[in-house]
Scaffold this motif. Structure first.
Motif, PDB file in Angstrom:
ATOM      1  N   PHE A  48      12.043  58.882  81.737  1.00  0.00           N
ATOM      2  CA  PHE A  48      12.527  57.616  81.187  1.00  0.00           C
ATOM      3  C   PHE A  48      13.869  57.787  80.487  1.00  0.00           C
ATOM      4  O   PHE A  48      14.732  56.915  80.573  1.00  0.00           O
ATOM      5  CB  PHE A  48      11.502  56.995  80.239  1.00  0.00           C
ATOM      6  N   LEU A  49      14.064  58.911  79.828  1.00  0.00           N
ATOM      7  CA  LEU A  49      15.352  59.152  79.178  1.00  0.00           C
ATOM      8  C   LEU A  49      16.464  59.323  80.205  1.00  0.00           C
ATOM      9  O   LEU A  49      17.600  58.921  79.968  1.00  0.00           O
ATOM     10  CB  LEU A  49      15.267  60.391  78.282  1.00  0.00           C
ATOM     11  N   HIS A 107      17.521  55.537  82.359  1.00  0.00           N
ATOM     12  CA  HIS A 107      17.901  54.264  81.735  1.00  0.00           C
ATOM     13  C   HIS A 107      19.381  53.921  81.985  1.00  0.00           C
ATOM     14  O   HIS A 107      20.199  54.804  82.198  1.00  0.00           O
ATOM     15  CB  HIS A 107      17.637  54.306  80.237  1.00  0.00           C
ATOM     16  N   GLU A 147      20.133  49.749  78.196  1.00  0.00           N
ATOM     17  CA  GLU A 147      18.698  49.926  77.956  1.00  0.00           C
ATOM     18  C   GLU A 147      18.396  51.182  77.135  1.00  0.00           C
ATOM     19  O   GLU A 147      17.245  51.590  77.015  1.00  0.00           O
ATOM     20  CB  GLU A 147      17.954  50.027  79.296  1.00  0.00           C
ATOM     21  N   ARG A 148      19.408  51.769  76.547  1.00  0.00           N
ATOM     22  CA  ARG A 148      19.251  53.057  75.873  1.00  0.00           C
ATOM     23  C   ARG A 148      18.180  53.020  74.786  1.00  0.00           C
ATOM     24  O   ARG A 148      17.302  53.881  74.745  1.00  0.00           O
ATOM     25  CB  ARG A 148      20.581  53.524  75.287  1.00  0.00           C
ATOM     26  N   ALA A 197      14.688  52.764  76.225  1.00  0.00           N
ATOM     27  CA  ALA A 197      14.282  54.034  76.835  1.00  0.00           C
ATOM     28  C   ALA A 197      13.918  55.049  75.762  1.00  0.00           C
ATOM     29  O   ALA A 197      12.915  55.756  75.880  1.00  0.00           O
ATOM     30  CB  ALA A 197      15.398  54.578  77.725  1.00  0.00           C
TER      31      ALA A 197
END
Length: 160
Positions: free
Chosen positions: A85-86, A89, A93-94, A97
């Motif tokens: 997920f990191l 993104h 969307e940081r 995430a």
């Protein structure tokens, strides 16, 4: 050609759905496939596979909560999903995430902490409890903007 009965190996429990070894082998296949998908940039496929790995790791934990392999499966599965997920993104969307990745890290930490309550003297449990706790602090050191946005000052002071 049929195998003679005298040469057959009787392994009735091995193929059962709930057998630890069969579940562990299934988890290994899924996590290897998920990692390959991640390496190829097939992130949505990897995410789906990591969720499957988490599901199997929870079954392994239910069967053998203080077992080194079951503990390693749950920590690995959650942390690999968090890393995915990191990685995937978009800039806008940081924070979402980061928040999702952090929630995965704290989920596995809580699972291991519950196991630690029952097996507080087991060295494997203690080792993975330490790893799970360290991951939260490492995450917060790597992403200090997350602390500013979501975390309390007590955790920020512990990291500094």
């Amino acid at each position: 050609m049929a195998i003679p009965a005298s040469l057959k190996i009787d392994t009735p429990n091995y193929k059962q759905e709930g057998n630890f070894e069969a579940l562990f082998e299934g988890w290994e296949k899924i996590i290897i496939g998920a990692n390959k998908s991640y390496e190829k940039g097939q992130l949505f496929t990897a995410i789906g596979a990591y969720y499957q790995a988490i599901s199997l790791s929870k079954k392994l934990i239910a069967k053998a909560p203080s077992n080194y392999r079951s503990l390693s499966t749950i920590v690995t599965s959650f942390h690999n999903l968090s890393d995915t997920f990191l990685y995937c993104h978009q800039p806008q969307e940081r924070m979402a995430a980061l928040q999702f990745a952090y929630s995965l890290i704290t989920q596995v930490e809580a699972i291991i902490a519950n196991i630690e309550k029952c097996f507080s003297l087991n060295t494997d449990v203690l080792r993975f409890a330490s790893i799970a706790r360290q991951q939260r602090f490492l995450f917060c050191k790597k992403y200090p903007e997350f602390l500013d946005a979501f975390e309390c000052h007590r955790l920020k002071n512990q990291i500094s």
